[in-house]
Design an enzyme around this catalytic site. Sequence first.
Site, PDB file in Angstrom:
ATOM      1  N   CYS A 187     -12.719  -0.772   3.762  1.00 29.35           N
ATOM      2  CA  CYS A 187     -12.284  -0.372   5.114  1.00 29.35           C
ATOM      3  C   CYS A 187     -13.440   0.098   5.995  1.00 29.35           C
ATOM      4  O   CYS A 187     -13.399  -0.055   7.210  1.00 29.35           O
ATOM      5  CB  CYS A 187     -11.182   0.669   5.037  1.00 29.35           C
ATOM      6  SG  CYS A 187     -11.593   2.110   4.070  1.00 29.35           S
ATOM      7  N   GLU A 229       1.899   2.859 -11.560  1.00 26.33           N
ATOM      8  CA  GLU A 229       0.538   2.575 -11.078  1.00 26.33           C
ATOM      9  C   GLU A 229      -0.502   3.077 -12.090  1.00 26.33           C
ATOM     10  O   GLU A 229      -1.471   2.388 -12.405  1.00 26.33           O
ATOM     11  CB  GLU A 229       0.295   3.269  -9.726  1.00 26.33           C
ATOM     12  CG  GLU A 229       1.010   2.631  -8.543  1.00 26.33           C
ATOM     13  CD  GLU A 229       0.333   1.349  -8.050  1.00 26.33           C
ATOM     14  OE1 GLU A 229      -0.729   0.983  -8.579  1.00 26.33           O
ATOM     15  OE2 GLU A 229       0.898   0.716  -7.136  1.00 26.33           O
ATOM     16  N   SER A 234      -9.215  14.938   3.659  1.00 28.26           N
ATOM     17  CA  SER A 234      -9.747  15.433   4.928  1.00 28.26           C
ATOM     18  C   SER A 234      -8.731  16.223   5.760  1.00 28.26           C
ATOM     19  O   SER A 234      -9.054  17.273   6.315  1.00 28.26           O
ATOM     20  CB  SER A 234     -10.290  14.261   5.742  1.00 28.26           C
ATOM     21  OG  SER A 234      -9.272  13.305   5.982  1.00 28.26           O
ATOM     22  N   CYS A 254     -14.542   0.235  -1.711  1.00 34.87           N
ATOM     23  CA  CYS A 254     -13.472  -0.188  -0.815  1.00 34.87           C
ATOM     24  C   CYS A 254     -14.112  -0.908   0.370  1.00 34.87           C
ATOM     25  O   CYS A 254     -15.330  -0.825   0.550  1.00 34.87           O
ATOM     26  CB  CYS A 254     -12.679   1.017  -0.326  1.00 34.87           C
ATOM     27  SG  CYS A 254     -11.104   0.555   0.439  1.00 34.87           S
ATOM     28  N   LYS A 309      -3.968  11.157  -4.823  1.00 36.85           N
ATOM     29  CA  LYS A 309      -4.458  11.414  -3.483  1.00 36.85           C
ATOM     30  C   LYS A 309      -3.370  11.188  -2.457  1.00 36.85           C
ATOM     31  O   LYS A 309      -2.711  10.153  -2.525  1.00 36.85           O
ATOM     32  CB  LYS A 309      -5.635  10.462  -3.246  1.00 36.85           C
ATOM     33  CG  LYS A 309      -6.234  10.522  -1.883  1.00 36.85           C
ATOM     34  CD  LYS A 309      -7.319   9.505  -1.805  1.00 36.85           C
ATOM     35  CE  LYS A 309      -7.740   9.385  -0.364  1.00 36.85           C
ATOM     36  NZ  LYS A 309      -8.667   8.320  -0.167  1.00 36.85           N
ATOM     37  N   ARG A 359     -11.024   9.120   8.601  1.00 31.94           N
ATOM     38  CA  ARG A 359     -11.226   7.833   9.290  1.00 31.94           C
ATOM     39  C   ARG A 359     -12.162   7.996  10.481  1.00 31.94           C
ATOM     40  O   ARG A 359     -12.867   7.063  10.836  1.00 31.94           O
ATOM     41  CB  ARG A 359      -9.866   7.227   9.670  1.00 31.94           C
ATOM     42  CG  ARG A 359      -9.118   6.803   8.412  1.00 31.94           C
ATOM     43  CD  ARG A 359      -7.768   6.214   8.683  1.00 31.94           C
ATOM     44  NE  ARG A 359      -7.052   6.004   7.414  1.00 31.94           N
ATOM     45  CZ  ARG A 359      -5.795   5.615   7.305  1.00 31.94           C
ATOM     46  NH1 ARG A 359      -5.104   5.372   8.406  1.00 31.94           N
ATOM     47  NH2 ARG A 359      -5.231   5.459   6.127  1.00 31.94           N
ATOM     48  N   LYS A 411      -2.442   6.436  -4.829  1.00 37.22           N
ATOM     49  CA  LYS A 411      -2.956   6.772  -3.505  1.00 37.22           C
ATOM     50  C   LYS A 411      -1.881   6.436  -2.476  1.00 37.22           C
ATOM     51  O   LYS A 411      -1.445   5.279  -2.377  1.00 37.22           O
ATOM     52  CB  LYS A 411      -4.230   5.974  -3.230  1.00 37.22           C
ATOM     53  CG  LYS A 411      -4.762   6.177  -1.814  1.00 37.22           C
ATOM     54  CD  LYS A 411      -6.092   5.488  -1.639  1.00 37.22           C
ATOM     55  CE  LYS A 411      -6.592   5.628  -0.219  1.00 37.22           C
ATOM     56  NZ  LYS A 411      -7.884   4.969  -0.026  1.00 37.22           N
TER      57      LYS A 411
HETATM   58  C1  PBG Z   1     -10.369   4.434   1.769  1.00 37.74           C
HETATM   59  C2  PBG Z   1     -10.424   5.889   1.617  1.00 37.74           C
HETATM   60  C3  PBG Z   1      -9.789   6.811   2.449  1.00 37.74           C
HETATM   61  C4  PBG Z   1     -10.100   8.076   1.958  1.00 37.74           C
HETATM   62  C5  PBG Z   1     -10.926   7.909   0.858  1.00 37.74           C
HETATM   63  N1  PBG Z   1     -11.116   6.528   0.648  1.00 37.74           N
HETATM   64  C6  PBG Z   1      -9.014   6.655   3.684  1.00 37.74           C
HETATM   65  C7  PBG Z   1      -7.993   5.668   3.857  1.00 37.74           C
HETATM   66  O1  PBG Z   1      -7.342   5.192   2.920  1.00 37.74           O
HETATM   67  O2  PBG Z   1      -7.798   5.335   5.027  1.00 37.74           O
HETATM   68  C8  PBG Z   1      -9.587   9.342   2.548  1.00 37.74           C
HETATM   69  C9  PBG Z   1     -10.199  10.589   2.098  1.00 37.74           C
HETATM   70  C10 PBG Z   1      -9.874  11.756   2.943  1.00 37.74           C
HETATM   71  O3  PBG Z   1      -8.996  11.721   3.826  1.00 37.74           O
HETATM   72  O4  PBG Z   1     -10.525  12.782   2.722  1.00 37.74           O
HETATM   73  N2  PBG Z   1     -11.390   3.757   1.238  1.00 37.74           N
END
Ligand code: PBG
Length: 345
Positions: free
Chosen positions: A137, A254, A296, A135, A269, A225, A215
């Site tokens: 981000c 999806e 998280s 990803c 997720k 984050r 997701k």
């Molecule tokens: C994005 C990603 C996220 C998480 C895993 N991969 C966060 C988001 O979409 O902002 C979150 C995992 C977690 O909260 O434990 N690449």
Amino acid sequence: MVNYGEYADNNLPMTTFPTTRLRRLRYEPNIRRLVRENVLSPEKLILPLFVRHGNNVRNPIHSMPGNFQLSVDQLVREAEEAAALGIGGIILFGIPETKDADGSTAMSDDSIVAQAVRCIKQTVGTKLLVITDVCFCEYTDHGHCGVIGRNREGMFDVDNDATLGNLVKQALVHCRAGADMIAPSGMMDGMVQALRTGMDTAGFSTVPIMSYAAKYASSFYGPFREAAESTPQFGSRRSYQMDPAAAAGQAVREVALDLKEGADIIIVKPALVYLDIVRMIHDRFEGVPIAAYNVSGEFSMVKAAAGKGWIDEKAVVLESLTAMTRAGASIILTYWAKDVVRWLG
Ligand code: PBG
């Protein structure tokens, strides 16, 4: 003749009390154990880990007690420990030294994740599955999961198709470094197809894709984050991650698409407030391995309450992960992976 149809239809026992005593299967611990179907085991757990530049770095993540941003040397120790505990795998998230609009550091063979994978593979070898999150981000200065363009209203938004090529580049960096599996989490349309084609063409046709297929745009990602330094600097992820209030069947679409595009394992997720989705996908797609991501926010809430002495952390965690299994997840990504193995004894 026994009417099994009636039994299945209304879920009632075929006889009533005193012939039927459902407590018979509960009186003794050994019987309870014998008839259990949802049993947690170390090899089904995946531990998420955060890697950053530097040496001997263990930056505590405040909202996720017991979790750290680790430099590669520390990460390797963590991976060795996970392997020794018999944990199924780790999934790596990188925090780069510098960020830019495209997240270019993620597409270099010298990326922090590539360095980490090479190092772990050298030391831990085949004893542990090394998975990489794919990803953008964490790597972009704007904190979004791809390349920014303009939407029809002229507003900034992630440009789906322009992002696909970059995802392939990032995934190939991970494959070349020796990653055992790729986990794309950006929720771009066509992302699995692009990755599968790109990986096949580059000679990685046997590397599986574990897709974050369902997701959701969730408030439960907050602590992550902080950990991954990936908070969007404007707007939100709602134009690409799923709407929690959308029809549950959107998740089916999806998943169906990702499977057609070549996904091998499906992630749902977050886990706990989306167990209806796990169950639905389990029932609709026979034989597809489902992974639940115990995210998280789910972790931090329990940690906070346990820290205050309000709940029993171990009991709550084992019960929660068991619920994920019961809903149909055969794999669980969890920050508690190491504790769970110890608790299971
Ligand atoms: C994005 C990603 C996220 C998480 C895993 N991969 C966060 C988001 O979409 O902002 C979150 C995992 C977690 O909260 O434990 N690449």
